[in-house]
Design a protein around this motif. Structure first.
Motif, short mmCIF file in Angstrom:
data_model
loop_
_atom_site.label_atom_id
_atom_site.label_comp_id
_atom_site.label_asym_id
_atom_site.label_seq_id
_atom_site.Cartn_x
_atom_site.Cartn_y
_atom_site.Cartn_z
N ASP A 1 0.86 -1.17 0.00
CA ASP A 1 0.00 0.00 0.00
C ASP A 1 0.90 1.23 0.00
O ASP A 1 1.86 1.30 0.78
N THR B 1 -2.73 1.57 6.60
CA THR B 1 -2.28 0.23 7.01
C THR B 1 -2.22 0.12 8.54
O THR B 1 -2.38 1.11 9.26
N SER C 1 4.58 -0.67 3.83
CA SER C 1 3.99 0.51 3.20
C SER C 1 4.94 1.70 3.24
O SER C 1 5.02 2.48 2.28
#
Length: 444
Positions: free
Chosen positions: A261, A267, A292
């Motif tokens: 992501d 997240t 992430s």
């Protein structure tokens, strides 16, 4: 005039080579065949090994032929925007016909007159796009053929690029046993195909995030005004994940696709997944937030470089905002990150053709669609660039009468299996006075 016939597009990308066969019936596109083969011999969007690239093209073409049930003879191939330059051009001739009726030959001659310019030896003219014609002072004419006149003028745009890139692409296509029907500037095809008339007119930015490079294009006043290429793309995100987590490139790519992501705020540190680390017998646990943050660092760097280039020409003032596309744009959270960095509205473009609803196919679909839109006037102007005879009929694609040529066996990995979600578009009503005369000095 309604589009009709068969068209084939070829997109030679850093991570994959894609082929699309489209049939047009009453101007309606129907995709009947798709090929997608892993790229070889290509680095950062540039061909570095002709033989490997040829084999990748052959594998993709074979796959498209089998699915479409046709034999592909010619293709429209996309050209990257590396070192692309756009300049206005103008030409004027006297109509030589005794009847003073403007003919095909007059259009070719005025296009030749418009290209009289000094070009460095390492560059060549890629395309000439007629914008409008003037006949005896009457302006705004799109097709002057059949009209009566004494003086014919043409105003258009000339696109020039490096000879090396253009030659290598054509060489690979020809060695693969294909004819180059059209060489299409991918950034131009993208902006013409995926933008609405209003977005083309008032101004919109398109950012194409590929595997090896990211291309930023600006369309304004229905013309491609600016391109910028950054030699970073989705592969660099994967390499960062591989280095930071000390895992193989293939594992890093799978982690990016399955758990990645681009926006850490979306997240959680509590969600963990196993990672096979080189030198260890047992996998280690890594949380989504950490992965992430690794992804965000590289994507932010790519966006910052694009923003610096756009700030120089004040393109972020355009009301159309930014449209993201390309395989690397499939990452979740990338639209949120882009909106934070660019400070304007951002949306993700996903093709709507069934089976191809993934940004990774945007380029090749745009190449096909752009080729089908080219009119007779463009093909006449093309004679001034190539000196070759141009057939304005659709590309020749014949039904297979015998078994198609057999190439090496291959496997194609599904690089971006999940269909990205369409983000919500932010309304930005702010339109400054700078837009009215935007880019007025670019073509001075």
């Amino acid at each position: 005039m309604a589009k009709a016939g068969m068209y084939v597009g070829l997109d030679i990308g850093t991570t994959s080579v894609k082929v699309v066969v489209a049939e047009y019936i009453d101007s309606q596109m129907n995709i009947i065949g798709v090929g997608n083969a892993k790229s070889e011999g290509i680095s950062r969007g540039i061909i570095v090994d002709i033989d490997k690239t040829v084999r990748a093209i052959q594998r993709a073409v074979k796959q498209a032929e089998e699915k479409a049930g046709i034999q592909i003879k010619s293709v429209s191939v996309g050209l990257p925007a590396n070192l692309l330059e756009v300049e206005p051009c103008q030409g004027m001739i006297a109509v030589n016909n005794e009847s003073k009726e403007i003919s095909d030959e007059d259009v070719r001659n005025v296009a030749s007159a418009a290209m009289v310019r000094s070009i460095p030896p390492e560059r060549q003219i890629v395309a000439l796009l007629p914008q409008e014609f003037t006949v005896d002072g009457f302006e705004g004419i799109k097709d002057p053929r059949g009209m009566i006149g004494v003086r014919l003028e043409m105003f258009g745009l000339v696109f020039t690029g490096p000879k090396t890139i253009i030659h290598n692409i054509k060489k690979c296509v020809e060695k693969a046993g294909l004819i180059v029907a059209e060489t299409v500037i991918t950034a131009l095809a993208l902006t013409e195909s995926i933008l609405s008339d209003g977005e083309k007119d008032f101004g919109t930015i398109v950012i194409d995030m590929g595997g090896g490079q990211t291309t930023t294009a600006v369309m304004h006043d229905k013309q491609l005004k600016y391109t910028h290429v950054d030699q970073e793309g989705g592969e660099f995100v994967t390499k960062d994940v591989s280095i930071v987590l000390n895992t193989s490139f293939n594992n890093a790519e799978a982690l990016k696709i399955n758990y990645g992501d681009a926006y850490p705020g979306r997240t959680s540190e509590d969600e963990e997944f196993p990672v096979d680390v080189i030198g260890k017998t047992e996998p280690i646990k890594v949380d989504e937030r950490y992965l992430s943050e690794v992804i965000e660092a590289r994507v932010e760097q790519i966006f910052r470089k694009a923003k610096d280039a756009l700030d120089e020409i004040e393109a972020l003032e355009l009301p159309g905002g930014i449209i993201l596309t390309g395989g690397a744009a499939s990452l979740p959270g990338i639209v949120d990150l882009a909106e934070d960095i660019f400070g304007t509205s951002v949306k993700l473009h996903v093709p709507n053709q069934m089976g191809l609803r993934n940004p990774v196919f945007t380029n090749v679909i745009s190449i096909v669609n752009y080729s089908a839109e080219l009119n007779d006037v463009y093909h006449l102007a093309k004679l001034a660039v190539t000196g070759e005879r141009v057939n304005v009929a659709p590309q020749q694609v014949t039904t297979v009468a015998a078994q198609a040529p057999v190439y090496d066996d291959y496997e194609v990995a599904d690089e971006y299996p999940e269909e990205p979600k369409q983000p919500k578009k932010k309304n930005d009503e702010k339109v400054t006075g700078k837009i009215k005369d935007f880019f007025s000095n670019i073509f001075d």
